[in-house]
Scaffold this active site. Structure first.
Site, short mmCIF file in Angstrom:
data_model
loop_
_atom_site.label_atom_id
_atom_site.label_comp_id
_atom_site.label_asym_id
_atom_site.label_seq_id
_atom_site.Cartn_x
_atom_site.Cartn_y
_atom_site.Cartn_z
N ASP A 281 0.82 -1.22 0.00
CA ASP A 281 0.00 0.00 0.00
C ASP A 281 0.85 1.26 0.00
O ASP A 281 0.58 2.20 -0.74
CB ASP A 281 -1.02 0.01 1.15
CG ASP A 281 -0.51 -0.62 2.42
OD1 ASP A 281 0.17 -1.64 2.35
OD2 ASP A 281 -0.79 -0.08 3.50
N ASP A 305 -0.06 -6.82 -10.67
CA ASP A 305 -1.11 -6.48 -11.63
C ASP A 305 -1.57 -5.04 -11.40
O ASP A 305 -1.65 -4.23 -12.32
CB ASP A 305 -2.27 -7.47 -11.45
CG ASP A 305 -3.19 -7.48 -12.65
OD1 ASP A 305 -2.92 -6.75 -13.62
OD2 ASP A 305 -4.19 -8.22 -12.62
#
Ligand code: NAP
Length: 414
Positions: A281, A305
């Site tokens: 994150d 991804d």
């Protein structure tokens, strides 16, 4: 090997592997798959650029001999409804290096994504995506020139392994019972269940490729991106195995970030690659706020991804983002965007994603002069503000050209 519908060029040499290295002559045969939707438009344009750049770089001494291979809708037309002919898979293996346009994945049951099938059947375990900024390309960043990174995404494991059990099925009930009664797990009734396998083998071979790339290309760091604070035995293990691999196999060439500060007062010793890690994150934030701190990134499948698309957006988006899926030697280079069906056969879209995937392919076979020429000509064309519609709508005073028109301008700038 003889093929039913694939016609190998009558001249040129197949790439071979000797002593763990590719052997590429001056006349290699490379495979290409046109792809669906916008695939034919961008393949035609990119191929003209590649051939012109090869000719410019080597004056006829080197030449690519192209072998057309078939997947997707074109394959279905030729192979009686078969979107994924077995002989294409064989040819990709035999030729070692290929490039492909995007392929349609019909939505609905019973149809495995052709891209996922290709990656799994050939064990193309590293998805490699470079992101580099070219002056003048529209970007949401204040300092896009600081973005110069390459991401290695694990391509075979993680939640993408497809081990999922649908809510309400007997398989789901069986697994839920086992998890509750034998493993002491607690979760809501009727939850869909997915399994996330991350192995030392899968993690280490991916991190090995990333570190080797850093060594071969004089990069200063490799960052392991993971969510190990929450998923300790999968994401956290990826981090652990990454550091282990670096120490075991690249002890001479690498130091950890902890060593950088403990032993070297934060100053990287000449020639050493710093192995560091960041939680996924915060990595999204750091890639926007301090992208200059990252050069090579190695990460798990799902993180990669998301992160690769976010990074591509910083330097112009999917229209120019290149990519490759690579095993130990076999490599399939590909445009990272899809088939954009509404633009099919309109000669409209940006061919740069496929074109730069081709640049990666030329680097991979050691023809670095070709990719350097293409990058230089692309830079000039963008400075002249000659662009396809996607860039034109974000640039003041641009001249909008077609896919083929963009290739013409680029070739003129070679
Ligand atoms: P998409 O084909 O990538 O298109 C989404 C949008 O991205 C387009 O409408 C266009 O935006 C922009 N775009 C894509 N390629 C561009 C290019 N070369 N130049 C300029 N702009 C470009 O995504 P999708 O519509 O979600 O997917 C369509 C099909 O592609 C699906 O069947 C999907 O499964 C497949 N797909 C294949 C691959 C692959 O083969 N690797 C990857 C992703 C998706 P604007 O509309 O704003 O102009």
């Amino acid at each position: 090997m003889s093929y039913q519908h694939i016609q190998m060029p009558t001249s040129g040499d197949k790439i071979t592997i000797q002593n763990d290295k590719l052997v590429v002559t001056d006349n290699p045969i490379l495979g290409f798959v046109e792809g669906d939707g916008i695939g034919p438009d961008i393949t035609r344009a990119a191929m003209r650029v590649w051939n012109a750049a090869v000719e410019k770089a080597y004056g006829g001494k080197r030449k690519v001999h192209w072998a057309e291979l078939f997947l997707g809708e074109k394959a279905a037309g030729i192979y009686d409804g078969d979107y994924f002919p077995a002989e294409t898979l064989e040819a990709v293996k035999e030729l070692v290096v290929s490039i492909k346009g995007p392929l349609t994945t019909p939505i609905g049951g019973g149809f495995r994504s052709l891209n996922v099938s290709l990656r799994q059947d050939l064990d193309l375990y590293a998805c490699v995506r470079p992101v580099d900024y070219f002056d003048g390309v529209p970007s949401p960043m204040k300092r896009p020139e600081d973005v110069h990174a390459i991401l290695f995404r694990e391509n075979t494991e993680d939640v993408y392994a497809g081990i999922e059990y649908e809510s309400g099925t007997p398989e789901n009930a069986k697994l839920a019972k086992f998890l509750r009664e034998e493993m002491g797990a607690d979760f809501f009734e009727d939850a869909g269940l997915g399994i996330k396998p991350i192995s030392p083998f899968g993690s280490k071979r991916l991190v090995r490729k990333a570190i080797q790339y850093a060594i071969d290309n004089n990069k200063d760091s490799v960052t392991l991106v993971h969510k190990g604070n929450i998923q300790k035995f999968t994401e956290g293990a990826f981090r652990k195995w990454g550091y282990e691999l670096a120490a075991e196999e690249f002890g001479e060439e690498t130091i950890t970030e902890a060593e950088l500060w403990d032993k070297y007062d934060g100053k990287r010793p000449e020639g050493k690659i710093v192995i560091k890690d960041r939680i996924a994150d915060i990595m999204f934030q750091l890639m926007q706020l301090r992208p200059a701190e990252f050069s090579v990134i190695a990460t798990t499948n799902l993180n990669g991804d998301y992160l690769s698309d976010a990074m591509a957006a910083e330097v112009g988006g999917m229209g120019i983002a290149p990519g490759a899926n690579i095993a130990d030697h076999i490599a399939v280079f590909e445009a990272t965007h899809g088939t954009a069906p509404k633009y099919a056969n309109l000669d409209k879209v940006n061919p740069s994603s496929l074109m730069f995937s081709g640049s990666m392919m030329f680097d991979y076979i050691g023809w670095k002069e070709v990719s350097a020429l293409i990058a230089d000509a692309f830079g000039k064309t963008i400075k002249q503000k000659i662009v396809t519609y996607d860039f034109a709508r974000q640039m003041e005073g641009a001249t909008e050209v077609s896919t083929s028109g963009f290739a013409d301008a680029l070739i003129a700038n070679l």
